[in-house]
Design a protein around this motif. Structure first.
Motif, PDB file in Angstrom:
ATOM      1  N   GLY A  72       4.422  -0.506   0.220  1.00  0.00           N
ATOM      2  CA  GLY A  72       4.176   1.095  -0.086  1.00  0.00           C
ATOM      3  C   GLY A  72       5.385   1.551  -0.536  1.00  0.00           C
ATOM      4  N   ASP A  83       7.747  -8.460  -6.279  1.00  0.00           N
ATOM      5  CA  ASP A  83       7.630  -7.358  -6.486  1.00  0.00           C
ATOM      6  C   ASP A  83       6.508  -6.804  -7.047  1.00  0.00           C
ATOM      7  OD1 ASP A  83       7.866  -4.526  -7.771  1.00  0.00           O
ATOM      8  OD2 ASP A  83      10.049  -4.697  -8.127  1.00  0.00           O
ATOM      9  N   THR A 115      -4.228   5.305   3.751  1.00  0.00           N
ATOM     10  CA  THR A 115      -3.827   6.412   4.723  1.00  0.00           C
ATOM     11  C   THR A 115      -4.637   7.364   4.897  1.00  0.00           C
ATOM     12  OG1 THR A 115      -2.099   7.902   5.071  1.00  0.00           O
ATOM     13  CG2 THR A 115      -2.286   6.820   2.952  1.00  0.00           C
ATOM     14  N   ALA A 155      -2.572   7.044  10.604  1.00  0.00           N
ATOM     15  CA  ALA A 155      -1.973   8.196  10.597  1.00  0.00           C
ATOM     16  C   ALA A 155      -0.509   7.952  10.434  1.00  0.00           C
ATOM     17  CB  ALA A 155      -2.449   9.045  12.080  1.00  0.00           C
ATOM     18  N   ARG A 189      10.505  -7.977  -2.177  1.00  0.00           N
ATOM     19  CA  ARG A 189      11.237  -7.898  -3.440  1.00  0.00           C
ATOM     20  C   ARG A 189      12.421  -8.781  -3.465  1.00  0.00           C
ATOM     21  NH1 ARG A 189      11.181  -1.212  -4.690  1.00  0.00           N
ATOM     22  NH2 ARG A 189      12.090  -1.374  -2.832  1.00  0.00           N
ATOM     23  N   THR A 202       8.316   4.011  11.496  1.00  0.00           N
ATOM     24  CA  THR A 202       8.790   3.135  10.434  1.00  0.00           C
ATOM     25  C   THR A 202       9.708   3.818   9.641  1.00  0.00           C
ATOM     26  OG1 THR A 202       7.315   3.249   8.477  1.00  0.00           O
ATOM     27  CG2 THR A 202       6.813   1.305  10.137  1.00  0.00           C
ATOM     28  N   ASP A 203      10.644   3.231   8.685  1.00  0.00           N
ATOM     29  CA  ASP A 203      11.674   3.971   7.790  1.00  0.00           C
ATOM     30  C   ASP A 203      11.024   4.733   7.107  1.00  0.00           C
ATOM     31  OD1 ASP A 203      13.364   2.023   8.750  1.00  0.00           O
ATOM     32  OD2 ASP A 203      13.463   0.777   7.047  1.00  0.00           O
ATOM     33  N   MET A 204       9.651   4.709   6.618  1.00  0.00           N
ATOM     34  CA  MET A 204       9.041   5.396   5.640  1.00  0.00           C
ATOM     35  C   MET A 204       8.809   7.002   6.206  1.00  0.00           C
ATOM     36  SD  MET A 204       5.139   4.957   3.864  1.00  0.00           S
ATOM     37  CE  MET A 204       5.651   3.742   2.566  1.00  0.00           C
ATOM     38  N   LEU A 205       8.658   7.112   7.348  1.00  0.00           N
ATOM     39  CA  LEU A 205       8.596   8.492   7.889  1.00  0.00           C
ATOM     40  C   LEU A 205       9.947   8.785   8.761  1.00  0.00           C
ATOM     41  CD1 LEU A 205       4.916   9.431   8.911  1.00  0.00           C
ATOM     42  CD2 LEU A 205       6.137   9.916   6.917  1.00  0.00           C
ATOM     43  N   ASN A 246       0.207  -4.457   1.654  1.00  0.00           N
ATOM     44  CA  ASN A 246       0.967  -3.753   2.489  1.00  0.00           C
ATOM     45  C   ASN A 246       2.263  -3.062   1.756  1.00  0.00           C
ATOM     46  OD1 ASN A 246       2.186  -2.828   5.524  1.00  0.00           O
ATOM     47  ND2 ASN A 246       3.681  -3.951   4.468  1.00  0.00           N
ATOM     48  N   LYS A 277      -2.524   7.552  -3.117  1.00  0.00           N
ATOM     49  CA  LYS A 277      -3.033   6.585  -2.084  1.00  0.00           C
ATOM     50  C   LYS A 277      -4.634   7.126  -2.295  1.00  0.00           C
ATOM     51  CE  LYS A 277      -0.217   4.138   0.352  1.00  0.00           C
ATOM     52  NZ  LYS A 277      -0.208   2.567   0.904  1.00  0.00           N
ATOM     53  N   THR A 317       5.161  -4.606  -8.487  1.00  0.00           N
ATOM     54  CA  THR A 317       5.319  -3.991  -9.942  1.00  0.00           C
ATOM     55  C   THR A 317       5.566  -4.967 -10.882  1.00  0.00           C
ATOM     56  OG1 THR A 317       7.419  -3.194  -9.621  1.00  0.00           O
ATOM     57  CG2 THR A 317       5.799  -1.719  -9.050  1.00  0.00           C
ATOM     58  N   GLY A 337       5.529  -6.689   1.055  1.00  0.00           N
ATOM     59  CA  GLY A 337       6.415  -5.960   1.824  1.00  0.00           C
ATOM     60  C   GLY A 337       6.518  -6.484   3.116  1.00  0.00           C
ATOM     61  N   ALA A 338       6.842  -7.678   3.665  1.00  0.00           N
ATOM     62  CA  ALA A 338       6.727  -8.304   4.774  1.00  0.00           C
ATOM     63  C   ALA A 338       8.128  -8.108   5.509  1.00  0.00           C
ATOM     64  CB  ALA A 338       6.301  -9.691   4.718  1.00  0.00           C
ATOM     65  N   ASN A 339       9.288  -7.658   4.791  1.00  0.00           N
ATOM     66  CA  ASN A 339      10.734  -7.810   5.175  1.00  0.00           C
ATOM     67  C   ASN A 339      10.725  -6.735   6.328  1.00  0.00           C
ATOM     68  OD1 ASN A 339      10.166  -6.248   3.013  1.00  0.00           O
ATOM     69  ND2 ASN A 339      12.583  -5.711   2.782  1.00  0.00           N
ATOM     70  N   VAL A 366       3.340   1.468  -7.252  1.00  0.00           N
ATOM     71  CA  VAL A 366       3.308   0.579  -6.010  1.00  0.00           C
ATOM     72  C   VAL A 366       2.074   0.685  -5.479  1.00  0.00           C
ATOM     73  CG1 VAL A 366       4.482   0.158  -3.717  1.00  0.00           C
ATOM     74  CG2 VAL A 366       6.188   0.583  -5.800  1.00  0.00           C
TER      75      VAL A 366
HETATM   76  N1  LIG Z   1       4.987   4.825   7.717  1.00  0.00           N
HETATM   77  C1  LIG Z   1       3.637   5.486   7.749  1.00  0.00           C
HETATM   78  O1  LIG Z   1       3.800   6.668   8.390  1.00  0.00           O
HETATM   79  C2  LIG Z   1       2.593   5.053   7.501  1.00  0.00           C
HETATM   80  C3  LIG Z   1       1.294   5.884   7.210  1.00  0.00           C
HETATM   81  C4  LIG Z   1       0.063   5.347   6.768  1.00  0.00           C
HETATM   82  C5  LIG Z   1       0.099   4.273   5.648  1.00  0.00           C
HETATM   83  N2  LIG Z   1       1.176   3.657   5.728  1.00  0.00           N
HETATM   84  C6  LIG Z   1       1.367   2.487   4.699  1.00  0.00           C
HETATM   85  O2  LIG Z   1       1.554   1.170   5.317  1.00  0.00           O
HETATM   86  C7  LIG Z   1       2.360   0.169   4.388  1.00  0.00           C
HETATM   87  C8  LIG Z   1       3.478   0.071   5.107  1.00  0.00           C
HETATM   88  O3  LIG Z   1       4.332   1.159   5.214  1.00  0.00           O
HETATM   89  P1  LIG Z   1       5.754   1.144   6.144  1.00  0.00           P
HETATM   90  O4  LIG Z   1       5.400   2.253   7.199  1.00  0.00           O
HETATM   91  O5  LIG Z   1       5.883  -0.251   6.570  1.00  0.00           O
HETATM   92  O6  LIG Z   1       6.694   1.546   5.023  1.00  0.00           O
HETATM   93  P2  LIG Z   1       8.352   1.104   4.912  1.00  0.00           P
HETATM   94  O7  LIG Z   1       8.853   0.969   6.155  1.00  0.00           O
HETATM   95  O8  LIG Z   1       8.904   2.318   4.122  1.00  0.00           O
HETATM   96  O9  LIG Z   1       8.341  -0.309   4.244  1.00  0.00           O
HETATM   97  C9  LIG Z   1       7.680  -0.259   2.867  1.00  0.00           C
HETATM   98  C10 LIG Z   1       7.688  -1.752   2.386  1.00  0.00           C
HETATM   99  O10 LIG Z   1       7.070  -1.816   1.203  1.00  0.00           O
HETATM  100  C11 LIG Z   1       7.954  -2.536   0.434  1.00  0.00           C
HETATM  101  N3  LIG Z   1       7.993  -2.116  -1.088  1.00  0.00           N
HETATM  102  C12 LIG Z   1       8.276  -0.943  -1.491  1.00  0.00           C
HETATM  103  N4  LIG Z   1       7.907  -1.204  -3.037  1.00  0.00           N
HETATM  104  C13 LIG Z   1       7.666  -2.493  -3.121  1.00  0.00           C
HETATM  105  C14 LIG Z   1       7.430  -3.358  -4.403  1.00  0.00           C
HETATM  106  N5  LIG Z   1       7.758  -2.725  -5.779  1.00  0.00           N
HETATM  107  N6  LIG Z   1       7.274  -4.599  -4.262  1.00  0.00           N
HETATM  108  C15 LIG Z   1       6.975  -5.123  -3.156  1.00  0.00           C
HETATM  109  N7  LIG Z   1       7.581  -4.559  -1.767  1.00  0.00           N
HETATM  110  C16 LIG Z   1       7.500  -2.998  -1.929  1.00  0.00           C
HETATM  111  C17 LIG Z   1       9.432  -2.340   1.006  1.00  0.00           C
HETATM  112  O11 LIG Z   1      10.373  -3.449   0.646  1.00  0.00           O
HETATM  113  P3  LIG Z   1      11.927  -3.050   0.331  1.00  0.00           P
HETATM  114  O12 LIG Z   1      12.487  -3.313   1.582  1.00  0.00           O
HETATM  115  O13 LIG Z   1      12.373  -3.974  -0.871  1.00  0.00           O
HETATM  116  O14 LIG Z   1      11.928  -1.562  -0.165  1.00  0.00           O
HETATM  117  C18 LIG Z   1       9.004  -2.384   2.434  1.00  0.00           C
HETATM  118  O15 LIG Z   1       8.924  -3.736   2.893  1.00  0.00           O
HETATM  119  C19 LIG Z   1       2.413   1.264   3.354  1.00  0.00           C
HETATM  120  O16 LIG Z   1       1.550   1.034   2.226  1.00  0.00           O
HETATM  121  C20 LIG Z   1       2.280   2.614   3.594  1.00  0.00           C
HETATM  122  O17 LIG Z   1       1.982   3.494   2.658  1.00  0.00           O
HETATM  123  C21 LIG Z   1       2.411   3.858   6.180  1.00  0.00           C
END
Ligand SMILES: NC(=O)c1ccc[n+]([C@@H]2O[C@H](COP(=O)([O-])OP(=O)(O)OC[C@H]3O[C@@H](n4cnc5c(N)ncnc54)[C@H](OP(=O)(O)O)[C@@H]3O)[C@@H](O)[C@H]2O)c1
Length: 241
Positions: free
Chosen positions: A85, A60, A135, A179, A38, A183-186, A83, A152, A62, A12-14, A106
């Motif tokens: 998620g 990917d 997390t 915590a 992916r 990022t996009d996730m939240l 990484n 998780k 999965t 998930g390095a993109n 995932v």
């Molecule tokens: N953001 C938070 O608040 C938070 C808090 C605690 C822990 N974390 C953890 O930190 C990690 C990074 O999160 P983030 O905040 O960077 O999330 P993010 O901005 O949503 O990015 C998620 C990354 O995971 C990739 N991904 C999703 N499904 C995948 C798959 N099947 N195969 C390969 N890559 C896949 C996405 O790729 P695509 O661009 O292709 O979708 C993207 O690169 C995750 O494990 C997350 O659970 C995040």
């Protein structure tokens, strides 16, 4: 573990935390960083950080075929950063089965399957490190993310089993419990969030210091409060969403 002269692979390095991992690994002197995603077309930003040291890879987490191909191609890896998620919104009684399946696929299965494929690689390279992005929600649930919490928590449990299994092979497992991160996730959640740079810095500091568990940035205060009074933290998180 020393990061200087290491060869790392980040899933998930993109974007998000993954892209920051690539930047910080380069800054700390990694020889090569496999930036996996992916869709390799989404890796232009990561590659532009240092085209000579960043190697794009389709992965990917999965896909069994893509995992096998990645382990074959990236045969010089000494540090794997799990990484990638996925987070689905929804409470315990309303989140759909497809969302539960996706988050588990995932966050839990992907972490386990990628680690399994890279175990012989790390072993052949004289041992190494696996970093798992877990997390705080691995051990305290936020009710609006029921599928994510469960996936998780399962990933945390699996990570501890992996740690015991991999230690005799010279592979250490570092579990990171952040915590909220900005990022996009939240993006849809209005809450205090840590900068991804601060999280990545603390996790890689822990790797270099040989620590097994890391509570980066603001997670360290929440973790301390949870250790002091887990029921109070459970109640506070139950108020969220
Ligand atoms: N953001 C938070 O608040 C938070 C808090 C605690 C822990 N974390 C953890 O930190 C990690 C990074 O999160 P983030 O905040 O960077 O999330 P993010 O901005 O949503 O990015 C998620 C990354 O995971 C990739 N991904 C999703 N499904 C995948 C798959 N099947 N195969 C390969 N890559 C896949 C996405 O790729 P695509 O661009 O292709 O979708 C993207 O690169 C995750 O494990 C997350 O659970 C995040």
């Amino acid at each position: 573990m020393k990061i200087e002269n290491s060869v790392a692979l980040v899933t998930g390095a993109n974007r998000g935390v993954g892209r920051i991992y690539v930047a910080e690994l380069l800054r700390r002197g990694a020889t090569k960083v496999y930036a996996s995603a992916r869709n390799p077309d989404s890796l232009a930003d990561a590659i532009s950080l240092d085209p000579a040291r960043v190697v794009p890879l389709r992965l990917d987490v999965t896909s069994a075929a893509e995992i096998a191909a990645a382990a074959h191609t990236a045969a010089d890896v000494t540090m794997l950063i799990n990484n990638a998620g996925a987070l689905s919104f929804g409470g315990a009684l309303d989140v759909g089965q497809a969302s539960i399946d996706r988050d588990m696929a995932v966050n839990h299965d992907g972490l386990r399957d990628v680690t399994r494929a890279f175990t012989p690689v790390l072993e052949a390279n004289g041992g190494g490190t696996v970093v798992n992005m877990l997390t705080l929600l691995s051990f305290v649930s936020a009710p609006g993310f029921a599928a994510y919490n469960a996936s998780k928590a399962a990933a945390w449990s699996m990570s501890m089993s992996l740690r015991a299994y991999l230690r005799p092979k010279g592979i250490s497992v570092v579990n990171a419990f952040p915590a909220g991160i900005d990022t996009d996730m939240l993006a849809a959640v209005d809450a205090p969030k840590d900068a991804p740079e601060a999280v990545v810095r603390d996790v890689l500091d822990a790797v270099q210091a040989g620590e097994e568990d890391v509570y980066p940035a603001s997670a360290s205060d929440v973790h301390a409060a949870w250790r002091a009074d887990p029921k109070q933290i459970e109640a506070a998180f139950a108020e969220m969403m």
